[in-house]
Design a protein around this motif. Structure first.
Motif, PDB file in Angstrom:
ATOM      1  N   TRP A  94     -54.421 -50.340  -5.993  1.00  0.00           N
ATOM      2  CA  TRP A  94     -52.877 -50.944  -6.348  1.00  0.00           C
ATOM      3  C   TRP A  94     -51.865 -49.767  -5.874  1.00  0.00           C
ATOM      4  O   TRP A  94     -52.129 -48.658  -6.745  1.00  0.00           O
ATOM      5  CB  TRP A  94     -52.667 -51.460  -7.535  1.00  0.00           C
TER       6      TRP A  94
ATOM      7  N   VAL B 154     -55.057 -46.988  -9.374  1.00  0.00           N
ATOM      8  CA  VAL B 154     -53.574 -47.101  -8.935  1.00  0.00           C
ATOM      9  C   VAL B 154     -53.087 -45.847  -8.498  1.00  0.00           C
ATOM     10  O   VAL B 154     -53.268 -44.692  -8.847  1.00  0.00           O
ATOM     11  CB  VAL B 154     -52.655 -47.497 -10.400  1.00  0.00           C
TER      12      VAL B 154
ATOM     13  N   THR C 131     -48.076 -48.242  -6.070  1.00  0.00           N
ATOM     14  CA  THR C 131     -47.256 -48.666  -6.606  1.00  0.00           C
ATOM     15  C   THR C 131     -45.769 -47.704  -6.074  1.00  0.00           C
ATOM     16  O   THR C 131     -46.065 -46.518  -5.476  1.00  0.00           O
ATOM     17  CB  THR C 131     -47.040 -48.158  -8.206  1.00  0.00           C
TER      18      THR C 131
ATOM     19  N   ASN D 180     -51.561 -45.734 -16.235  1.00  0.00           N
ATOM     20  CA  ASN D 180     -52.291 -46.531 -15.149  1.00  0.00           C
ATOM     21  C   ASN D 180     -53.685 -46.344 -15.091  1.00  0.00           C
ATOM     22  O   ASN D 180     -54.334 -45.337 -15.135  1.00  0.00           O
ATOM     23  CB  ASN D 180     -51.646 -46.221 -13.716  1.00  0.00           C
TER      24      ASN D 180
ATOM     25  N   TYR E 181     -47.539 -51.267 -11.529  1.00  0.00           N
ATOM     26  CA  TYR E 181     -48.840 -52.098 -12.059  1.00  0.00           C
ATOM     27  C   TYR E 181     -48.595 -52.875 -13.230  1.00  0.00           C
ATOM     28  O   TYR E 181     -49.315 -53.782 -13.354  1.00  0.00           O
ATOM     29  CB  TYR E 181     -49.901 -51.200 -12.468  1.00  0.00           C
TER      30      TYR E 181
END
Length: 292
Positions: A129, A146, A131, A142, A104
């Motif tokens: 998101w 995330v 990762t 985060n 991120y």
């Protein structure tokens, strides 16, 4: 710790000497593995560093000073990618979608999320998101949207259909083993409009120095910076000035760099990469002596 570019190669091989300083140039492969070593352990005196990593490290109190040299930069409307045989995506309707990104805190992700918000009305919080790595700054937590994947890389997330799109930097797109296409169909035109509107090209990697090194050897830091500035100037023929990436590489406290940092700092605050507004005046004052 510098990457391998024409403007750094001339320092590494001694074509351009660093007057009065005995420099030992180190390497890391891939280069991004050096960045957590710098922000977590201050392993190097001077280190190339992504913009987002620097802003996050500064916010966390890591004692680093930014030096005004852009080592690489590029526009990023084309960095949001998808598989060519996958379903087409409407960039304005990415809310609820899953997008892969190395971390991120990756700088390419910073620029892409800023573009999505500014140009297409998509908030960072609208997207999940996914990762494959942690942030370089180990104290960073985060946002709740995330998710961490155990996939081998961002392209693997696409191939496994675990994400709808993926953020990949310009250098990474061509080495993923799969052909990728931009989600933003008019990416080149949209990027040109962004550059025209803002009067700058997004910087990816700048340069930082440890505060204790700057205090104890300002002469050596100045010599290194001036040698790098000369290297950038003398290798201008190896960059294409017709491209944003070619124009991005600069040294000195220019208006373009000031605008770039202002935008990156605003994006970082909007996206939760930093907790408090970045003191841009302080950043500029800390290195004003380099332009003397």
């Amino acid at each position: 710790m510098l990457g391998d570019y024409p403007h750094t190669r001339v320092l590494r091989d001694g074509t351009i000497p660093v007057a009065g300083a005995d420099c030992r140039f180190l390497s890391a492969s891939p280069l991004h593995t050096a960045f957590p070593r710098m922000v977590r352990a201050l392993e190097f005196d001077v280190c190339e560093m992504p913009v987002a990593t620097y802003l996050m490290a500064r916010d966390a109190g890591v004692p680093l000073t930014l030096l005004p040299a852009v080592l690489i930069g590029a526009t990023h409307h084309h960095s949001l990618t998808r598989l060519p045989d996958g379903p087409e995506l409407d960039v304005r309707r990415l809310a609820g979608r899953r997008i892969g990104v190395r971390s991120y805190g990756q700088t390419t992700g910073l620029w892409v999320r800023g573009i999505l918000r500014e140009d297409y009305g998509v908030e960072a919080s609208d997207v999940t998101w996914v990762t494959t790595e942690d942030a370089h700054v180990d104290t960073y937590v985060n946002p709740p949207n995330v998710r961490r994947s155990s996939a081998g890389g961002v392209a693997a997330l696409l191939r496994a259909a675990d994400v709808d799109a993926a953020v990949l930097g310009p250098r990474a797109i061509g080495v993923q083993g799969v052909p990728l296409v931009p989600v933003i169909e008019d990416a080149e035109e949209a990027a040109a409009a962004w550059v025209e509107r803002h009067g700058t090209v997004p910087a990816n990697h700048l340069l930082v120095v440890r505060d204790d090194v700057l205090r104890s050897r300002p002469d050596a830091v100045t010599a290194l910076f001036r040698a790098l500035a000369r290297g950038i100037d003398e290798t201008v023929g190896e960059r294409d000035p017709a491209t944003p990436a070619g124009r991005a590489v600069t040294a000195g406290c220019s208006d373009s760099l000031a605008r770039c940092l202002e935008i990156a700092a605003r994006y970082a605050l909007e996206q939760g990469l930093v907790r408090t507004p970045v003191d841009l005046d302080r950043i500029h004052k800390d290195v004003a002596f380099l332009d003397a």
